[in-house]
Design an enzyme around this catalytic site. Structure first.
Site, mmCIF file in Angstrom:
data_model
loop_
_atom_site.group_PDB
_atom_site.id
_atom_site.type_symbol
_atom_site.label_atom_id
_atom_site.label_comp_id
_atom_site.label_asym_id
_atom_site.label_seq_id
_atom_site.Cartn_x
_atom_site.Cartn_y
_atom_site.Cartn_z
ATOM 1 N N ARG A 165 0.826 -1.214 0.000
ATOM 2 C CA ARG A 165 0.000 0.000 0.000
ATOM 3 C C ARG A 165 0.859 1.262 0.000
ATOM 4 O O ARG A 165 0.459 2.296 0.564
ATOM 5 C CB ARG A 165 -0.955 0.035 1.196
ATOM 6 N N ARG A 206 -3.472 6.329 1.181
ATOM 7 C CA ARG A 206 -4.077 7.476 1.852
ATOM 8 C C ARG A 206 -3.159 8.225 2.803
ATOM 9 O O ARG A 206 -3.492 9.335 3.227
ATOM 10 C CB ARG A 206 -5.329 7.006 2.622
ATOM 11 N N ARG A 213 -7.148 11.119 -5.728
ATOM 12 C CA ARG A 213 -8.420 10.424 -5.514
ATOM 13 C C ARG A 213 -9.581 11.410 -5.560
ATOM 14 O O ARG A 213 -10.653 11.102 -6.106
ATOM 15 C CB ARG A 213 -8.404 9.687 -4.178
ATOM 16 N N ASP A 251 -6.997 -2.937 -7.111
ATOM 17 C CA ASP A 251 -7.660 -3.518 -5.948
ATOM 18 C C ASP A 251 -7.853 -5.003 -6.193
ATOM 19 O O ASP A 251 -8.038 -5.422 -7.347
ATOM 20 C CB ASP A 251 -9.024 -2.851 -5.715
ATOM 21 N N TYR A 301 -14.996 -12.262 0.327
ATOM 22 C CA TYR A 301 -15.769 -11.060 -0.001
ATOM 23 C C TYR A 301 -16.995 -11.404 -0.841
ATOM 24 O O TYR A 301 -18.076 -10.832 -0.657
ATOM 25 C CB TYR A 301 -14.890 -10.053 -0.745
#
Length: 359
Positions: free
Chosen positions: A27, A31, A40, A77, A154
């Protein structure tokens, strides 16, 4: 393709001599970087950012502009595959990913669209091509996918979960149905990673984020065997050199010997496994990647440096180590602390490769 100016990562993954331990962060485009948040915001939302090859390239390169990292990792992703299978991926504010059409029955499995990854995930391939061109050989590009088991959690739960109750009920009550789903996912992941390699990925990683929630026998049956199936089907030579494969099972330390037998080139370690013990257990069969606790980056630069030194010492001399965090960098980390981490690896690791440096 442009020749690599820095192939330290690829050589370490293949346990070849290097002058210092290569370093990248899971990552690393994310963020915690203000420039990422700005990109973003321009994209509108996370999924739109992933599906725009130019913006995906932009954020992939952002950490390399800040830090002297030894690799870029494709910005994407793991849930692109279920989305391409027609499950209707969306992101709920504050709750993470959700699917409009979860997979719960045999009919649901039968309805899954068999993704033509070149077509349905063309935006990913476009990002890979765009990033490779922009890198111009600076460092290698890592492609990735989620493991079949992790993707299935998921898809069956309908999104993120804390207790895995729906998929574990399927595992124990309807194992044949779950195997059918996992087999389809394994074949799709294989095709997806091979497409990334053909378009320019120079190493690939399989993220088995949720393998560690399984009991030992179930891990081997429902996670590991499908990752081995993928490894067996991957392109291993491209552009005149080997394409290393990294397997990362979070909380998978108890299965290192079995994971090392899959044919992967490297194993990712989380911070719950001592890297020195891991090296003694797997010997020279595979390289090791990891494994600093991401929360160390909340500490002072002095303490970060001490932890880097401890992990380097635990691994010991020689190649076969790629320094990384034990999972993804957290969003509230000070970017300067990430820089201190990378600087510490650069400054402290050459001593563990002194024979190479002297040669």
């Amino acid at each position: 393709m442009t020749a690599l100016k820095n192939d330290r990562l690829l050589r370490a993954l293949l346990r070849e001599p290097v002058d210092r331990t290569p370093v990248w962060m899971m990552r690393q485009a994310g963020r915690y970087l203000p420039e990422y948040r700005e990109s973003r915001s321009r994209a509108g939302d996370f999924l739109s950012l992933c599906k725009n090859p130019e913006l995906a390239c932009e954020v992939t390169l952002q950490p390399l502009e800040r830090y002297p990292l030894d690799a870029a990792i494709l910005f994407s992703d793991i849930l692109t595959i279920p989305d391409a299978m027609g499950l209707g991926l969306y992101f709920e504010t504050g709750e993470g990913p959700r699917f409009r059409h979860p997979v719960r029955t045999a009919e649901d499995v039968d309805r899954l669209e068999i993704a033509d990854v070149e077509q349905s995930l063309d935006y990913v391939m476009g990002a890979v091509r765009t990033i490779r061109k922009a890198l111009d050989g600076r460092v290698p590009l890592i492609g990735f996918s989620g493991s079949p088991w992790t993707l299935a959690t998921y898809m069956v739960e309908g999104g993120s979960t804390r207790d895995f109750r729906i998929i574990k009920a399927m595992l124990y009550d309807q194992p044949a149905l779950l195997h059918e789903l996992l087999a389809r996912l394994a074949d799709t992941v294989t095709a997806y990673l091979n497409a990334q390699i053909r378009h320019g990925a120079q190493a690939v990683q399989i993220f088995d984020t949720w393998g560690g929630v399984l009991e030992s026998g179930a891990y081997r049956e429902f996670s590991l065997q499908y990752m081995q199936r993928i490894v067996s089907g991957l392109i291993r030579e491209h552009e005149g050199r080997r394409v290393p494969v990294i397997l990362f099972t979070k909380n998978g330390g108890q299965w290192l010997e079995s994971i090392a037998e899959t044919g992967a080139d490297a194993l990712g370690l989380d911070w719950t496994t001592d890297i020195g013990d891991a090296r003694r257990r797997v010997g020279e069969r595979v390289a090791l990647q990891g494994n600093m606790d991401p929360c160390v980056l909340y500490a002072s630069p002095k303490r970060i440096r001490e932890e880097v030194s401890r992990i380097l010492t635990a691994f010991g001399s020689g190649s076969g180590h790629v320094f990384n965090l034990g999972h993804g960098i957290h969003q509230f980390v000070d970017p300067a602390h990430a820089g201190a981490f990378i600087d510490a690896v650069h400054e402290l690791s050459p001593a563990w490769h002194s024979r190479v440096a002297e040669g």
